[in-house]
Design a protein around this motif. Structure first.
Motif, PDB file in Angstrom:
ATOM      1  N   SER A  28       0.850  -1.192   0.000  1.00  0.00           N
ATOM      2  CA  SER A  28       0.000   0.000   0.000  1.00  0.00           C
ATOM      3  C   SER A  28       0.884   1.240   0.000  1.00  0.00           C
ATOM      4  CB  SER A  28      -0.919   0.005   1.223  1.00  0.00           C
ATOM      5  OG  SER A  28      -0.168   0.110   2.409  1.00  0.00           O
ATOM      6  N   GLN A  29       0.340   2.320  -0.503  1.00  0.00           N
ATOM      7  CA  GLN A  29       1.106   3.558  -0.583  1.00  0.00           C
ATOM      8  C   GLN A  29       1.524   4.044   0.801  1.00  0.00           C
ATOM      9  OE1 GLN A  29      -0.945   6.630  -2.714  1.00  0.00           O
ATOM     10  NE2 GLN A  29       0.933   7.763  -3.103  1.00  0.00           N
ATOM     11  N   GLU A  30       0.637   3.892   1.772  1.00  0.00           N
ATOM     12  CA  GLU A  30       0.924   4.370   3.124  1.00  0.00           C
ATOM     13  C   GLU A  30       1.719   3.364   3.954  1.00  0.00           C
ATOM     14  OE1 GLU A  30      -2.258   4.093   1.929  1.00  0.00           O
ATOM     15  OE2 GLU A  30      -2.471   6.161   1.279  1.00  0.00           O
ATOM     16  N   LYS A  31       1.885   2.148   3.448  1.00  0.00           N
ATOM     17  CA  LYS A  31       2.574   1.069   4.188  1.00  0.00           C
ATOM     18  C   LYS A  31       1.896   0.815   5.533  1.00  0.00           C
ATOM     19  CE  LYS A  31       5.767   0.240   1.179  1.00  0.00           C
ATOM     20  NZ  LYS A  31       5.450  -0.801   0.229  1.00  0.00           N
ATOM     21  N   LEU A  90      -2.492  -4.560  -1.664  1.00  0.00           N
ATOM     22  CA  LEU A  90      -2.544  -3.144  -1.997  1.00  0.00           C
ATOM     23  C   LEU A  90      -3.921  -2.658  -1.574  1.00  0.00           C
ATOM     24  CD1 LEU A  90      -1.001  -4.776  -4.446  1.00  0.00           C
ATOM     25  CD2 LEU A  90      -0.816  -2.496  -5.351  1.00  0.00           C
TER      26      LEU A  90
END
Length: 146
Positions: A28-31, A90
């Motif tokens: 994911s973009q935010e981790k 994701l």
């Protein structure tokens, strides 16, 4: 004194149906989906452990490779398995994209790779279906659809 007679080569035992479920990656973009990724891998491991005659490596052993960049064939050799299941999560709003890869152990060749968009509510049904797909692939049964 060694015998001069030729020895019959030993035929290797048939490959035991076996699998290790590696920890899934949080892509994911935010981790911030590591918990979800671990939960999905755990659930697949638990579902596969219910398959008769399938050797499933324990979570402690398979999760020891978390965060390491090691060749799939090497992991399979270390764990003594014929197949490796790996994946990534994701997060996209109310859905997850799951990237799932079933690899043939020592060769590392893809046996199945798929990207699935799964709503969070029917995630359990999807995981049950995917575990059934993995079972058919590992045991060499024809796969029609999931």
């Amino acid at each position: 004194m060694p015998s001069s007679r030729s020895r019959t080569p030993v035929t290797p035992a048939p490959e035991t149906p076996s699998i290790a479920v590696l920890p899934f990656e949080d892509m994911s973009q935010e981790k911030n989906q590591e918990y979800m990724a671990d939960g999905i891998a755990d659930e697949l491991l638990n579902l596969l452990s219910q398959v008769p005659n399938l050797k499933v490596i324990a979570r402690t052993s398979s999760f020891s490779f978390k965060g390491q960049q090691i060749d799939i064939g090497e992991i399979a050799r270390r764990l003594g398995v014929a197949h490796i299941l790996e994946g990534a999560v994701l997060a996209l709003g109310h859905a997850n994209d799951l990237v799932l890869g079933l690899e043939r152990g020592v060769t590392g060749a893809h046996a199945d790779v798929g990207v699935q968009r799964v709503q969070r509510q029917p995630l359990e049904r999807f995981l049950e279906s995917y575990a059934a797909l993995v079972e058919r692939k590992v045991f060499g049964k024809a796969v029609l659809t999931v």
